[in-house]
Structures are given as structure tokens and as C-alpha cells.
Write a protein that holds these residues in place. Sequence first.
Motif, PDB file in Angstrom:
ATOM      1  N   GLU A  98      59.275  71.919  -0.225  1.00  0.00           N
ATOM      2  CA  GLU A  98      59.886  71.458   1.017  1.00  0.00           C
ATOM      3  C   GLU A  98      61.061  70.575   0.631  1.00  0.00           C
ATOM      4  N   ARG A  99      62.219  70.954   1.070  1.00  0.00           N
ATOM      5  CA  ARG A  99      63.428  70.204   0.740  1.00  0.00           C
ATOM      6  C   ARG A  99      63.268  68.731   1.138  1.00  0.00           C
ATOM      7  N   GLY A 100      63.580  67.858   0.199  1.00  0.00           N
ATOM      8  CA  GLY A 100      63.521  66.426   0.464  1.00  0.00           C
ATOM      9  C   GLY A 100      62.160  65.786   0.242  1.00  0.00           C
ATOM     10  N   TYR A 101      61.166  66.558  -0.248  1.00  0.00           N
ATOM     11  CA  TYR A 101      59.821  66.016  -0.465  1.00  0.00           C
ATOM     12  C   TYR A 101      59.358  66.218  -1.901  1.00  0.00           C
ATOM     13  N   GLN A 102      58.602  65.260  -2.376  1.00  0.00           N
ATOM     14  CA  GLN A 102      57.893  65.395  -3.648  1.00  0.00           C
ATOM     15  C   GLN A 102      56.441  65.686  -3.298  1.00  0.00           C
ATOM     16  N   LYS A 103      55.822  66.614  -4.033  1.00  0.00           N
ATOM     17  CA  LYS A 103      54.439  66.987  -3.746  1.00  0.00           C
ATOM     18  C   LYS A 103      53.556  66.816  -4.980  1.00  0.00           C
ATOM     19  N   LEU A 104      52.290  66.553  -4.716  1.00  0.00           N
ATOM     20  CA  LEU A 104      51.267  66.421  -5.756  1.00  0.00           C
ATOM     21  C   LEU A 104      50.113  67.359  -5.428  1.00  0.00           C
ATOM     22  N   ALA A 105      49.360  67.715  -6.460  1.00  0.00           N
ATOM     23  CA  ALA A 105      48.132  68.496  -6.282  1.00  0.00           C
ATOM     24  C   ALA A 105      46.962  67.676  -6.834  1.00  0.00           C
ATOM     25  N   ILE A 106      45.810  67.823  -6.196  1.00  0.00           N
ATOM     26  CA  ILE A 106      44.585  67.137  -6.621  1.00  0.00           C
ATOM     27  C   ILE A 106      43.523  68.198  -6.924  1.00  0.00           C
ATOM     28  N   TRP A 107      42.930  68.122  -8.122  1.00  0.00           N
ATOM     29  CA  TRP A 107      41.834  69.016  -8.508  1.00  0.00           C
ATOM     30  C   TRP A 107      40.510  68.319  -8.242  1.00  0.00           C
ATOM     31  N   GLU A 108      39.515  69.133  -7.932  1.00  0.00           N
ATOM     32  CA  GLU A 108      38.174  68.622  -7.648  1.00  0.00           C
ATOM     33  C   GLU A 108      37.156  69.480  -8.383  1.00  0.00           C
ATOM     34  N   ARG A 109      36.186  68.805  -9.017  1.00  0.00           N
ATOM     35  CA  ARG A 109      35.082  69.514  -9.680  1.00  0.00           C
ATOM     36  C   ARG A 109      34.071  69.984  -8.645  1.00  0.00           C
ATOM     37  N   HIS A 110      33.133  70.763  -9.121  1.00  0.00           N
ATOM     38  CA  HIS A 110      32.065  71.269  -8.247  1.00  0.00           C
ATOM     39  C   HIS A 110      31.198  70.142  -7.680  1.00  0.00           C
ATOM     40  N   ASN A 111      31.195  68.980  -8.344  1.00  0.00           N
ATOM     41  CA  ASN A 111      30.411  67.841  -7.857  1.00  0.00           C
ATOM     42  C   ASN A 111      31.155  67.048  -6.781  1.00  0.00           C
ATOM     43  N   ARG A 112      32.300  67.579  -6.329  1.00  0.00           N
ATOM     44  CA  ARG A 112      33.112  66.989  -5.255  1.00  0.00           C
ATOM     45  C   ARG A 112      33.835  65.720  -5.683  1.00  0.00           C
ATOM     46  N   LYS A 113      34.034  65.533  -6.986  1.00  0.00           N
ATOM     47  CA  LYS A 113      34.776  64.377  -7.497  1.00  0.00           C
ATOM     48  C   LYS A 113      36.120  64.829  -8.055  1.00  0.00           C
ATOM     49  N   ASP A 148      35.827  74.861 -15.659  1.00  0.00           N
ATOM     50  CA  ASP A 148      34.620  74.066 -15.428  1.00  0.00           C
ATOM     51  C   ASP A 148      34.927  72.581 -15.569  1.00  0.00           C
ATOM     52  N   THR A 149      35.877  72.237 -16.418  1.00  0.00           N
ATOM     53  CA  THR A 149      36.230  70.834 -16.652  1.00  0.00           C
ATOM     54  C   THR A 149      36.953  70.229 -15.454  1.00  0.00           C
ATOM     55  N   TYR A 150      37.951  70.926 -14.910  1.00  0.00           N
ATOM     56  CA  TYR A 150      38.769  70.381 -13.827  1.00  0.00           C
ATOM     57  C   TYR A 150      38.411  70.935 -12.451  1.00  0.00           C
ATOM     58  N   GLY A 151      37.674  72.015 -12.376  1.00  0.00           N
ATOM     59  CA  GLY A 151      37.414  72.622 -11.077  1.00  0.00           C
ATOM     60  C   GLY A 151      38.660  73.357 -10.619  1.00  0.00           C
ATOM     61  N   SER A 152      39.068  73.112  -9.371  1.00  0.00           N
ATOM     62  CA  SER A 152      40.255  73.780  -8.838  1.00  0.00           C
ATOM     63  C   SER A 152      40.989  72.856  -7.869  1.00  0.00           C
ATOM     64  N   VAL A 153      42.191  73.270  -7.483  1.00  0.00           N
ATOM     65  CA  VAL A 153      42.997  72.465  -6.569  1.00  0.00           C
ATOM     66  C   VAL A 153      42.281  72.364  -5.228  1.00  0.00           C
ATOM     67  N   ALA A 154      42.161  71.134  -4.745  1.00  0.00           N
ATOM     68  CA  ALA A 154      41.447  70.892  -3.494  1.00  0.00           C
ATOM     69  C   ALA A 154      42.346  70.341  -2.393  1.00  0.00           C
ATOM     70  N   ALA A 155      43.491  69.752  -2.765  1.00  0.00           N
ATOM     71  CA  ALA A 155      44.365  69.144  -1.755  1.00  0.00           C
ATOM     72  C   ALA A 155      45.777  68.982  -2.308  1.00  0.00           C
ATOM     73  N   PHE A 156      46.708  68.840  -1.368  1.00  0.00           N
ATOM     74  CA  PHE A 156      48.097  68.581  -1.709  1.00  0.00           C
ATOM     75  C   PHE A 156      48.578  67.358  -0.937  1.00  0.00           C
TER      76      PHE A 156
END
Length: 163
Positions: A98-113, A148-156
Motif C-alpha cells: 500500500e503506497r505510503g505504508y510500512q507493513k509487518l507480518a506476525i508468525w504464530e505457532r500452533h500453541n497460539r504464541k 514447526d518452529t515458527y508456525g505460519s503468518v497469523a496477522a499483518f
Amino acid sequence: MFTIQDETSFFETFPNLVERGPIKNFTRRSRETDDYNCIAYAAGDKTRWWWPQRGEIAPNGNEAYWPKGCPLGFSVGDFIQTFSIALGYAECDNHETERGYQKLAIWERHNRKVSHMAILIPHRDGWAMSKIGESVDIEHRLDALDSDTYGSVAAFLKRPKRW
């Protein structure tokens, strides 16, 4: 070339990372260091190890840092709230540039952390920059760290770019 001390362990931990060939999905961008972690890197801080546990000693021997007044939990919601309070980010729906925005991604394990965070690269849709634990900074496809270590992307998250 930037080295990884234990290449075998590194690639066993992240089996989706491919460094060479036609399906190359990551590039090393720094030497190994334990000065900061992926959360600090996503926050733009290469001087401290960020983790929401008061009194925890980071691998570099210093006490882990967490912004005052932010939740001390490990859920995606806790990290969204912390990055909102401390750095002005808000949750968003996707990784698309998105023009003008910086974005981040958050990974979550299966344990919801939360297990990892990365900065999205605006000119390379679906790619990010991140710090791998005590190891190197890399550019990578978002799905290359799914494991298994990082899980997958859960939020941006996103915020207006700060020039």
C-alpha cells in the motif's frame, strides 16, 4: 558471504528455505549477531533484544526489553496491541503493498504464541526482511519461514511510512 555457524541445524529448522537455484526464496543480509532479535528488527531497533518477559536475560547477556505500558503476553493480540501503543501500527488484512505504508507480518505457532515478526518489502510483494533468532538477517518469501518452529503468518500490521 554471510555465514551461519551451524548450517545443518539452520536448514533443518527452516526446511522451506532455499538459498540457490531456480526456486531461491531467501538471501542472507547480515552476519550472525545476538544483539537483537526478529521482534526488535521489526520494530526498527538493532540495539536490543525485545521480548515481553520482565527480567528475562537475552542471549547477548542483557535483560530483554519491552515497551512500558504494553501487554506482557505472547498472543498475536498482545503483539498487535504493543506495536500499536509503542510504534503506531494497526492491524490490516493482507501483505499487499500500500503506497505510503510500512507493513509487518506476525508468525504464530500452533500453541497460539507469537514466534516471529518480519518487515514486508514494499517493492517485492510477498517478500519480507527479518532476523532469524541469534542468526542472520535475511530477505525471504513470506511462506519460506513456515515451519514447526515458527508456525505460519497469523496477522499483518501497517503504519504510515516515516521518511
